[in-house]
Design an enzyme around this catalytic site. Sequence first.
Site, PDB file in Angstrom:
ATOM      1  CB  ILE A  40      55.435   9.936  28.220  1.00  0.00           C
ATOM      2  CG1 ILE A  40      56.499  10.156  29.304  1.00  0.00           C
ATOM      3  CG2 ILE A  40      54.059  10.318  28.759  1.00  0.00           C
ATOM      4  CD1 ILE A  40      56.718  11.608  29.640  1.00  0.00           C
ATOM      5  N   GLY A  84      53.596   7.503  18.035  1.00  0.00           N
ATOM      6  CA  GLY A  84      54.114   8.746  18.596  1.00  0.00           C
ATOM      7  C   GLY A  84      53.917   8.898  20.088  1.00  0.00           C
ATOM      8  CB  SER A  85      53.846   9.295  22.921  1.00  0.00           C
ATOM      9  OG  SER A  85      53.306   9.775  24.135  1.00  0.00           O
ATOM     10  NE  ARG A  86      56.775  14.988  27.617  1.00  0.00           N
ATOM     11  CZ  ARG A  86      56.128  15.533  28.631  1.00  0.00           C
ATOM     12  NH1 ARG A  86      54.995  16.160  28.444  1.00  0.00           N
ATOM     13  NH2 ARG A  86      56.604  15.442  29.849  1.00  0.00           N
ATOM     14  CG  MET A 124      58.562  11.013  19.653  1.00  0.00           C
ATOM     15  SD  MET A 124      58.739   9.371  20.416  1.00  0.00           S
ATOM     16  CE  MET A 124      58.643   8.322  18.956  1.00  0.00           C
TER      17      MET A 124
END
Length: 218
Positions: A156, A186-188, A98
């Site tokens: 994550i 965001g991130s994952r 993301m």
Amino acid sequence: MIHKEGRVLLVVLLVLLGIANIMVYFGFPEKPTVFNLTLGITIILYLLVLQFFRNPKVVTPVNDKHVVAPADGKVVVIEETTETEYLKDKRIQVSIFMSPVNVHVNRMPVKGAVEFFKYHAGKYLVAWHPKSSIENERTTLVVKTPSGIPILMRQIAGALARRIKWYVKEGQEFEQGQEFGFIKFGSRVDVFLPLDAKVKVNIGDKTKGGMTVLAELD
């Protein structure tokens, strides 16, 4: 629509940027160019933060055989791996990155009951780092479908995203596409599928949370 996680921040930011513009206006009364430049920069900054917290309406194409994407973003990992925390068996891992420009709402990929949930404090490595899924701040969530198939997910945190939010507890029932969390900036998100699942996406594909079909269950 603006997500609830951003409402207080956006109000505070609006006040602070407003004060900054007023100070520049009265501090440089004979330099309108300085004020106009400051105003333009603060407007752009505010709009950038505003778009982080947008929460568009999503209509999920409900199907008990489908696993839909839990987040907007880009598919960065599709591989067979061993899930060692809870399932402790071989799985197909599908990871969605993301970016700051994506919608950051996380949605349930399947209908089912929460069988397991755990929060892990950790580091803030960049989300694409190989060790981010085991060393970064993260949550682990397992949902068991009505047919008894467990689907494991991880939110994550990355180098920028340091605020994971979740709205789940063990035993809670969710509908497919229902919101279960939010990762600020965001991130994952990782999804661990059964080995016999038919993956419907490829590396580099763009996903829409609650809409894009990641896989079909056997």
